[in-house]
Design an enzyme around this catalytic site. Structure first.
Site, PDB file in Angstrom:
ATOM      1  N   CYS A 361       0.834  -1.191   0.000  1.00 30.87           N
ATOM      2  CA  CYS A 361       0.000   0.000   0.000  1.00 30.87           C
ATOM      3  C   CYS A 361       0.866   1.237   0.000  1.00 30.87           C
ATOM      4  O   CYS A 361       0.997   1.924   1.018  1.00 30.87           O
ATOM      5  CB  CYS A 361      -0.925  -0.025   1.208  1.00 30.87           C
ATOM      6  SG  CYS A 361      -2.152  -1.290   1.000  1.00 30.87           S
ATOM      7  N   TYR A 390      21.338  -7.897  -2.196  1.00 31.23           N
ATOM      8  CA  TYR A 390      20.596  -6.820  -1.538  1.00 31.23           C
ATOM      9  C   TYR A 390      19.096  -6.879  -1.828  1.00 31.23           C
ATOM     10  O   TYR A 390      18.429  -5.852  -1.895  1.00 31.23           O
ATOM     11  CB  TYR A 390      21.177  -5.443  -1.908  1.00 31.23           C
ATOM     12  CG  TYR A 390      22.653  -5.335  -1.619  1.00 31.23           C
ATOM     13  CD1 TYR A 390      23.121  -5.334  -0.312  1.00 31.23           C
ATOM     14  CD2 TYR A 390      23.591  -5.263  -2.653  1.00 31.23           C
ATOM     15  CE1 TYR A 390      24.475  -5.260  -0.041  1.00 31.23           C
ATOM     16  CE2 TYR A 390      24.950  -5.181  -2.384  1.00 31.23           C
ATOM     17  CZ  TYR A 390      25.385  -5.182  -1.082  1.00 31.23           C
ATOM     18  OH  TYR A 390      26.732  -5.110  -0.813  1.00 31.23           O
TER      19      TYR A 390
HETATM   20  N1  LLP Z   1      32.981  -3.861   1.791  1.00 29.19           N
HETATM   21  C1  LLP Z   1      32.419  -2.832   2.446  1.00 29.19           C
HETATM   22  C2  LLP Z   1      33.159  -2.198   3.525  1.00 29.19           C
HETATM   23  C3  LLP Z   1      31.140  -2.399   2.096  1.00 29.19           C
HETATM   24  O1  LLP Z   1      30.603  -1.374   2.740  1.00 29.19           O
HETATM   25  C4  LLP Z   1      30.434  -3.046   1.051  1.00 29.19           C
HETATM   26  C5  LLP Z   1      29.094  -2.625   0.690  1.00 29.19           C
HETATM   27  C6  LLP Z   1      31.056  -4.116   0.397  1.00 29.19           C
HETATM   28  C7  LLP Z   1      32.329  -4.495   0.791  1.00 29.19           C
HETATM   29  C8  LLP Z   1      30.399  -4.868  -0.714  1.00 29.19           C
HETATM   30  O2  LLP Z   1      30.111  -4.054  -1.792  1.00 29.19           O
HETATM   31  P1  LLP Z   1      29.569  -4.708  -3.148  1.00 29.19           P
HETATM   32  O3  LLP Z   1      30.681  -5.518  -3.736  1.00 29.19           O
HETATM   33  O4  LLP Z   1      28.407  -5.540  -2.813  1.00 29.19           O
HETATM   34  O5  LLP Z   1      29.197  -3.532  -3.975  1.00 29.19           O
HETATM   35  N2  LLP Z   1      22.268  -1.817  -0.393  1.00 29.19           N
HETATM   36  C9  LLP Z   1      22.991  -1.216  -1.508  1.00 29.19           C
HETATM   37  C10 LLP Z   1      24.448  -1.551  -1.468  1.00 29.19           C
HETATM   38  C11 LLP Z   1      25.112  -1.134  -0.194  1.00 29.19           C
HETATM   39  C12 LLP Z   1      26.550  -1.518  -0.169  1.00 29.19           C
HETATM   40  C13 LLP Z   1      27.103  -1.344   1.195  1.00 29.19           C
HETATM   41  N3  LLP Z   1      28.455  -1.745   1.334  1.00 29.19           N
HETATM   42  C14 LLP Z   1      22.367  -1.690  -2.814  1.00 29.19           C
HETATM   43  O6  LLP Z   1      21.379  -2.393  -2.772  1.00 29.19           O
HETATM   44  O7  LLP Z   1      22.847  -1.332  -3.887  1.00 29.19           O
END
Ligand code: LLP
Length: 443
Positions: A361, A390
């Site tokens: 909603c 995510y």
């Molecule tokens: N290392 C650190 C310290 C991080 O803060 C993150 C992601 C990663 C590794 C992994 O990043 P990746 O490879 O997944 O891009 N919720 C958001 C993404 C937030 C990412 C937070 N930190 C989304 O749905 O796009």
């Protein structure tokens, strides 16, 4: 249509993933359903490991479990020889439930609680990534109280802003994370850490953002970290054994995205570290990275059942599915774009443009704007691609909607990795205080 991993259109004209017909999956497990292509997850993990092996560096590839943390996923990461990045007691608990070796677990976060630190120390995790000055004191004090030493990396903000969505940039100076390099906090953190008896400083960490499509940001971060390492060595006599350059490697959600192959990202990082450290006559460090999205993102597909539709002539046709922002909050949060197909009629040509609405909603609960589809009828199956990262991890029970099941598909076999929530689960933790229980009605 761009198909990821083992996804294909089978002889019945239906989408198949991991050798499983999506129509059968929907019938067997219900919808919405998160389907994870296990072979693709393993392939991505191997791409990282092989790229590092080719570089000759000592390394750790720590899967950022925040992207998708379940016991089965931790088991897969373990089997592929990955390490694990956790950011909460819940992620740590999940890893330990999977029997993940504690010494390969790294604990992140800008506000680790005393409970989390104790739990991690008791489990014997590999290291903490320390985020701020108060945490250094807290880590030292808790380690001291247990007569232990805690391995740490210092998270520094190198002032590199990767080209990405504002909300997910973390490497810039104005950030809640880490010790600022330019302002001198990072240097002061090293000085303090070296004076704290129960901390063992392994090196430094930097994470410049997420969903990054170029190598330049990683090169710049590597150069800044190297410069910092050299400065610290000269002034404090401390050598960093580990350089962790975080995650953020981009994936293809839609045709607008053009990620690089994993080996290009890792090649750029290892080259930059080699060049900068060798030039400075500095012993080559171990390199750690923390990919999350790029390990699981394109391996995930969400199956929905089409329900109602609403055609506003000359304006827009809405097609509603049985999930939405509760299982995928990313479009509402970040205006993220997704591609999708009618899974049960995947070979049919598109004949109309529709917008896919969720069932919450809330007007903002839209999954995809302007999607080309065959004429979608009630009962059709919609498959939204690239939902592995995510999505389950950020799912909620808004509107008291039940979280979907997760199934792993591989070689024609489908196994439940997370059960669909039941109605009982929805009110499992609710308590009706005694004083609210049925009162006598006064005459
Ligand atoms: N290392 C650190 C310290 C991080 O803060 C993150 C992601 C990663 C590794 C992994 O990043 P990746 O490879 O997944 O891009 N919720 C958001 C993404 C937030 C990412 C937070 N930190 C989304 O749905 O796009």
């Amino acid at each position: 249509m761009h198909l990821h991993g083992t996804a294909k259109i089978n002889e019945h004209g239906r989408l198949e993933i991991g050798g499983c017909d999506t129509k059968d999956l929907a019938e067997q497990f219900g919808t919405p359903l998160y389907v994870v292509d296990e072979a693709l997850v393993r392939q991505r993990a191997r791409e990282y490991v092989e790229a590092f092996q080719a570089s000759g560096f000592r390394f750790q590839v720590a899967y950022a479990s925040k992207a998708f943390s379940t016991v089965a996923m931790c088991a897969i990461a373990e089997q592929e020889g990955l390490s694990l990045d956790v950011v909460s007691d819940g992620e740590l608990y999940t890893a330990l439930q999977a029997g993940f070796p504690a010494e390969r677990i790294h604990f992140h976060g800008n506000n680790k609680t005393p409970f989390e630190i104790e739990m991690a120390l008791d489990a014997g995790i590999g290291c903490f990534v320390a985020d701020n000055f108060s945490e250094l004191q807290l880590l030292n004090a808790i380690a001291a109280s247990k007569g232990r030493k805690a391995n740490i990396l210092l998270r520094i903000t190198p002032g590199v802003e990767a080209h990405t969505h504002d909300y997910i940039s973390t490497g810039q100076q104005d950030s809640k994370f880490g010790f600022d390099l330019a302002g001198g906090a990072a240097f002061e953190a090293v000085r303090q850490a070296l004076g704290l008896e129960h901390l063992v400083l392994l090196g430094v960490h930097s994470h410049i953002g997420s969903q990054i499509f170029e190598v330049e940001g990683f090169r710049m971060a590597a150069a800044k970290v190297a410069e910092f390492a050299v400065d610290v060595k000269a002034k404090l006599g401390q050598t960093f054994r580990v350089i962790n350059l975080g995650g953020g490697f981009g994936i293809r959600y839609t045709s607008e995205d053009s990620p690089l192959p994993v080996r290009d990202y890792i090649g750029a990082i290892t080259d930059a570290i080699r060049t900068n450290f060798t030039d400075a006559g500095y012993p080559l460090p171990e390199i750690w990275v923390e990919p999350g999205r790029s390990i699981v993102g394109d391996a995930g597909t969400t199956l929905y059942t089409v329900g109602t539709s609403k055609d506003i002539p000359g304006v827009r046709k809405y097609v509603a599915v049985d999930g939405g922002m509760t299982d995928n909050p990313r479009p509402a949060l970040y205006e993220s774009k997704y591609e999708a197909v009618l899974a049960n009629r995947a070979a049919e040509p598109a004949v109309e443009t529709v917008s896919v609405a969720g069932k919450c909603c809330e007007s903002g609960d839209m999954l995809i704007w302007d999607l080309e589809l065959p004429k979608a009828e009630t009962g059709d199956l919609l498959a939204v691609f690239c939902t592995g990262a995510y999505n389950y991890a950020m799912a909620s029970n808004y509107n008291r909607i039940r979280r979907p099941a997760v199934v792993l598909v591989k070689d024609g076999q489908a196994d439940v990795a997370v059960k669909r929530e039941s109605l009982e689960d929805i009110s499992r933790n609710d308590v009706l205080p005694e004083r609210l229980r049925k009162v006598e009605v006064q005459p």
